[in-house]
Scaffold this motif. Structure first.
Motif, PDB file in Angstrom:
ATOM      1  N   THR A 119       0.872  -1.163   0.000  1.00 19.22           N
ATOM      2  CA  THR A 119       0.000   0.000   0.000  1.00 19.22           C
ATOM      3  C   THR A 119       0.911   1.214   0.000  1.00 19.22           C
ATOM      4  O   THR A 119       1.671   1.422   0.949  1.00 19.22           O
ATOM      5  CB  THR A 119      -0.916   0.011   1.234  1.00 19.22           C
ATOM      6  N   VAL A 120       0.857   1.996  -1.058  1.00 16.79           N
ATOM      7  CA  VAL A 120       1.889   3.012  -1.294  1.00 16.79           C
ATOM      8  C   VAL A 120       1.513   4.342  -0.646  1.00 16.79           C
ATOM      9  O   VAL A 120       1.288   5.343  -1.322  1.00 16.79           O
ATOM     10  CB  VAL A 120       2.173   3.158  -2.801  1.00 16.79           C
ATOM     11  N   TYR A 121       1.462   4.341   0.681  1.00 17.77           N
ATOM     12  CA  TYR A 121       1.238   5.567   1.432  1.00 17.77           C
ATOM     13  C   TYR A 121       2.467   5.954   2.241  1.00 17.77           C
ATOM     14  O   TYR A 121       2.493   6.996   2.886  1.00 17.77           O
ATOM     15  CB  TYR A 121       0.043   5.407   2.378  1.00 17.77           C
ATOM     16  N   ASP A 122       3.515   5.107   2.220  1.00 14.92           N
ATOM     17  CA  ASP A 122       4.735   5.350   2.987  1.00 14.92           C
ATOM     18  C   ASP A 122       5.815   4.442   2.418  1.00 14.92           C
ATOM     19  O   ASP A 122       5.564   3.610   1.550  1.00 14.92           O
ATOM     20  CB  ASP A 122       4.495   5.042   4.471  1.00 14.92           C
ATOM     21  N   TYR A 123       7.035   4.611   2.931  1.00 17.73           N
ATOM     22  CA  TYR A 123       8.128   3.727   2.531  1.00 17.73           C
ATOM     23  C   TYR A 123       7.837   2.300   3.001  1.00 17.73           C
ATOM     24  O   TYR A 123       7.309   2.089   4.091  1.00 17.73           O
ATOM     25  CB  TYR A 123       9.444   4.182   3.150  1.00 17.73           C
ATOM     26  N   ARG A 165      -3.327  10.563   4.667  1.00 23.03           N
ATOM     27  CA  ARG A 165      -2.050  11.243   4.448  1.00 23.03           C
ATOM     28  C   ARG A 165      -2.203  12.381   3.450  1.00 23.03           C
ATOM     29  O   ARG A 165      -1.620  13.458   3.632  1.00 23.03           O
ATOM     30  CB  ARG A 165      -0.998  10.253   3.962  1.00 23.03           C
ATOM     31  N   CYS A 166      -2.967  12.149   2.405  1.00 20.89           N
ATOM     32  CA  CYS A 166      -3.202  13.204   1.411  1.00 20.89           C
ATOM     33  C   CYS A 166      -3.831  14.427   2.066  1.00 20.89           C
ATOM     34  O   CYS A 166      -3.430  15.573   1.808  1.00 20.89           O
ATOM     35  CB  CYS A 166      -4.104  12.686   0.300  1.00 20.89           C
ATOM     36  N   THR A 167      -4.831  14.194   2.905  1.00 23.65           N
ATOM     37  CA  THR A 167      -5.521  15.296   3.578  1.00 23.65           C
ATOM     38  C   THR A 167      -4.599  15.994   4.567  1.00 23.65           C
ATOM     39  O   THR A 167      -4.541  17.231   4.626  1.00 23.65           O
ATOM     40  CB  THR A 167      -6.773  14.762   4.304  1.00 23.65           C
ATOM     41  N   ARG A 168      -3.836  15.207   5.324  1.00 23.91           N
ATOM     42  CA  ARG A 168      -2.944  15.770   6.328  1.00 23.91           C
ATOM     43  C   ARG A 168      -1.850  16.623   5.702  1.00 23.91           C
ATOM     44  O   ARG A 168      -1.476  17.671   6.247  1.00 23.91           O
ATOM     45  CB  ARG A 168      -2.329  14.626   7.137  1.00 23.91           C
ATOM     46  N   GLU A 169      -1.329  16.211   4.548  1.00 29.44           N
ATOM     47  CA  GLU A 169      -0.219  16.918   3.908  1.00 29.44           C
ATOM     48  C   GLU A 169      -0.665  17.808   2.761  1.00 29.44           C
ATOM     49  O   GLU A 169       0.168  18.410   2.084  1.00 29.44           O
ATOM     50  CB  GLU A 169       0.810  15.894   3.412  1.00 29.44           C
ATOM     51  N   ASP A 170      -1.990  17.871   2.542  1.00 28.19           N
ATOM     52  CA  ASP A 170      -2.552  18.692   1.467  1.00 28.19           C
ATOM     53  C   ASP A 170      -1.906  18.360   0.120  1.00 28.19           C
ATOM     54  O   ASP A 170      -1.437  19.234  -0.618  1.00 28.19           O
ATOM     55  CB  ASP A 170      -2.373  20.179   1.775  1.00 28.19           C
ATOM     56  N   LEU A 174      -2.565  11.208  -6.391  1.00 18.87           N
ATOM     57  CA  LEU A 174      -1.556  10.816  -7.377  1.00 18.87           C
ATOM     58  C   LEU A 174      -0.154  11.170  -6.890  1.00 18.87           C
ATOM     59  O   LEU A 174       0.790  10.380  -7.036  1.00 18.87           O
ATOM     60  CB  LEU A 174      -1.848  11.500  -8.710  1.00 18.87           C
ATOM     61  N   ASP A 175       0.002  12.329  -6.298  1.00 13.63           N
ATOM     62  CA  ASP A 175       1.317  12.769  -5.819  1.00 13.63           C
ATOM     63  C   ASP A 175       1.845  11.832  -4.739  1.00 13.63           C
ATOM     64  O   ASP A 175       2.999  11.382  -4.786  1.00 13.63           O
ATOM     65  CB  ASP A 175       1.203  14.196  -5.281  1.00 13.63           C
ATOM     66  N   VAL A 176       1.012  11.527  -3.756  1.00 12.11           N
ATOM     67  CA  VAL A 176       1.450  10.667  -2.662  1.00 12.11           C
ATOM     68  C   VAL A 176       1.764   9.262  -3.149  1.00 12.11           C
ATOM     69  O   VAL A 176       2.837   8.704  -2.870  1.00 12.11           O
ATOM     70  CB  VAL A 176       0.378  10.615  -1.549  1.00 12.11           C
TER      71      VAL A 176
END
Length: 649
Positions: A119-123, A165-170, A174-176
């Motif tokens: 799941t590509v939300y972190d390393y 994560r997308c919401t937290r980091e705005d 696609l970017d995340v």
């Protein structure tokens, strides 16, 4: 399989070989292009493919004389190899909970293999990569035995953690996801993992998932809740939870629906290996909904929730507006790329339930066919004094580049994992990684000596002689080194065929390495004796000669090491790390390689090991003292294995 009949030399598909003249080829395993299913991917649905230039593997730069020698050694039996029957392989099948003979559904050499991706939300962390290295060893071993492995590995690029994560980091979805997807692929390359045929993304297969839900609904196994979510009706699926974990459904929680709202923003599981907690039969990883039919029913499709969801992570479909559940994507993508029934499915042991049981229920509930014949599950990676499982939820995880900052350490981590028994827990400790680094240094040293000896003398080798240069040596059948090599190759292949018994395979690799070390030491000892005799005032034997190196035997050692490396994948050059934007890092930013243990010290360590094996304790103590004088300590490992060498403070 003897060396002379096993390796048609030279096509050593090792990632990262450094030669500007090297030609690009696909990963070494042949891919079955004619799949049993004809469900092809439409052009509008791109996937990450092995055809991407960054997934090319290069031929190593071998001298023409080396190529000629290797081709000559293999040419006599090339046709026999091409026509030989497939080797039987036993694999531990989680379905039967025992080792079973592996037989592809096609009754041929074509093997379909699906593995759960990240799941590509972190390393990804080193615990995750144990799973991906296990897949790699399995694929390499099957390919070694001439099976054609068609491998698909999914990417989960939409789920609660990604959205949070997308919401937290705005940032956009696609970017995340593309950021961590790219880092994941770079880490796979750094570990010399042969890429899958394709890495399909969940977000690009919404239509396939909707179709699967419609099939389940028509079979009476899926329903829509009042809020618009779709669920799998566990009660109506006979045998649910009985395939991999033999679940006692009656003891599962009967009324979990009251936690609907509280569960919405919690982790809902993912395909990350070793990333979830241990198997919990009381609660599914999906969040619960107050109006679903059964407490055990799991989400197939999550209805749009404006207080949480985002426009770039929602799809408006014929079954409603929302996004896919965690379990659905694997069933849909396995079916699309490999067909209704597949040969092998792999994952971490923590994915047996709920994820893999739910996959089975979905796939078989939709098609009415057996989903997968053989399930393989790898053990956890444990860390710390308490030997705890590594996971992001525990906060004790290490990324690959954090845990292994140098190229030597990355290769050592690969060796540590691929030489272990994949079903057992693996302890990630300084002692374990130190031993792996020492083992690699020993093998690298032998390979360098082999290359130096053979590349200088290759053209003078007469394959009718056992010893180069004497003109009347025994033939190769009586060559002690070749006999040793062939025996170790036989043991190596038997180990592979016995449920990937890689510790035994590693023992065979070191049996070959030691054969070369023994020959080099014999030659060095004779040279030293001759030099001492020549310098003596009492020289009485002017005819003392040094028996030349057994170059034919040493060539067989090098070929065997390369042959075994088709599975181990440890002799390669680690590619340079890249910046977050994908650009190459400056050399000044690269961590210095660990060159703190000189070759002289490693040779003394090996000599001490040999002395201990010969029970020459005085010599062993003397060598230890010499190692200490040079500023290093040597620590023996219980149960055998290479000693750990470290610099004294």
């Amino acid at each position: 399989m003897k060396l002379s009949t096993a390796w048609s030399t030279t096509i050593l598909l090792i990632a990262g070989s450094s030669s500007s003249s090297s030609s690009s080829v696909d990963a070494f395993q042949p891919i079955a292009h004619k799949h049993r299913a004809s469900r092809t991917s439409p052009a509008s649905k791109p996937t990450i493919s092995r055809n991407d230039p960054k997934f090319k593997f290069r031929l190593p730069s071998l001298s023409p004389s080396t190529l000629l020698l290797q081709m000559k050694m293999a040419s006599d039996s090339e046709e026999q190899v091409a026509e030989s029957p497939l080797r039987g392989v036993n694999l531990f099948n989680s379905l039967t909970n025992q080792k079973d003979p592996f037989t592809p559904l096609s009754q041929s050499k074509a093997v379909s293999m699906y593995t759960c991706g990240p799941t590509v939300y972190d390393y990804a962390h080193v615990g995750n990569f144990r799973a991906f290295l296990t897949y790699d060893v399995l694929k390499r071993a099957l390919s070694y035995f001439k099976y054609d492995v068609d491998h698909i590995c999914n990417l989960t690029d939409v789920d609660d953690k990604i959205i949070a994560r997308c919401t937290r980091e705005d940032r956009s979805l696609l970017d995340v996801t593309r950021t961590y997807e790219r880092k994941f692929m770079e880490d796979l390359e750094a570990l010399n993992i042969i890429p899958a045929r394709s890495y399909p993304r969940a977000t690009e297969h919404i239509d396939e998932m909707v179709e699967l839900i419609q099939m389940l609904e028509s079979n009476g196994l899926a329903y829509q809740s009042e809020e618009g979510s779709w669920y799998f009706n566990v009660e109506k699926k006979e045998g649910y939870g009985q395939q991999l974990v033999k679940l006692d459904v009656g003891n599962m929680k009967k009324n979990a629906s009251g936690v609907a709202g509280a569960q919405r923003n919690t982790d809902d599981g993912d395909d990350d290996e070793s990333d979830d907690d241990d198997i919990d039969i009381d609660m599914d990883a999906d969040e619960y909904d107050a109006d679903k039919v059964g407490a055990r029913d799991f989400a197939l499709w999550k209805a749009y929730k404006p207080e949480f969801d985002r426009d770039d992570a929602i799809w408006d479909t014929v079954i409603g507006k929302g996004r896919p559940g965690w379990h659905l994507e694997c069933s849909a993508m396995a079916r699309k790329y490999l067909g209704d029934s597949i040969d092998i499915h792999c994952g971490g042991i923590d994915l047996k339930f709920p994820h893999h049981e739910n996959e089975i229920a979905q796939s078989e509930g939709a098609t009415g066919k057996n989903f997968c014949s053989c399930w393989l599950h790898n053990g956890f990676v444990n860390i710390g004094e308490k030997d705890e499982k590594m996971s992001k939820s525990k906060g004790n995880f290490l990324t690959l580049r954090t845990a292994c900052p140098t190229n030597d350490e990355i290769r050592a981590y690969r060796y540590l994992v691929v030489s272990s028994q994949y079903r057992n827990p693996l302890s990630f400790t300084k002692a374990a990684t130190g031993a792996a680094k020492g083992a690699l240094k020993r093998m690298d040293s032998v390979m360098m000596q082999l290359n130096n000896a053979l590349d200088l003398n290759l053209d003078g080798i007469d394959h009718g002689d056992a010893k180069n240069g004497n003109g009347n040596g025994d033939d190769n059948n009586n060559n002690e080194i070749i006999a040793k090599v062939n025996k170790e190759l036989e043991n190596f292949e038997n180990a592979l065929a016995d449920d990937l018994s890689m510790p035994r395979a590693a023992a065979s690799l070191f049996g070959v390495v030691k054969a070369a070390e023994t020959e080099f030491k014999r030659y060095k000892k004779e040279e030293k004796a001759k030099a001492s005799n020549s310098d003596s005032d009492y020289n009485t034997d002017e005819t003392l000669e040094v028996t030349p190196l057994d170059l034919v035997g040493l060539a067989s050692v090098r070929d065997a090491m390369h042959q075994m490396d088709q599975v181990f994948g440890i002799f390669y050059e680690v590619p340079k790390e890249k910046n977050d934007d994908g650009s190459k890092k400056d050399e000044k930013d690269e961590p210095a390689e660990d060159s703190s243990i000189p070759d002289e010290v490693m040779e003394l360590v090996q000599s001490r090991t040999d002395a201990k094996e010969a029970k020459d304790w005085d010599l062993a103590d003397s060598l230890r003292s010499r190692i200490t004088e040079l500023g290093f300590a040597v620590k023996d490992v219980k149960g055998g294995g290479d000693p750990i060498v470290s610099r004294l403070d």
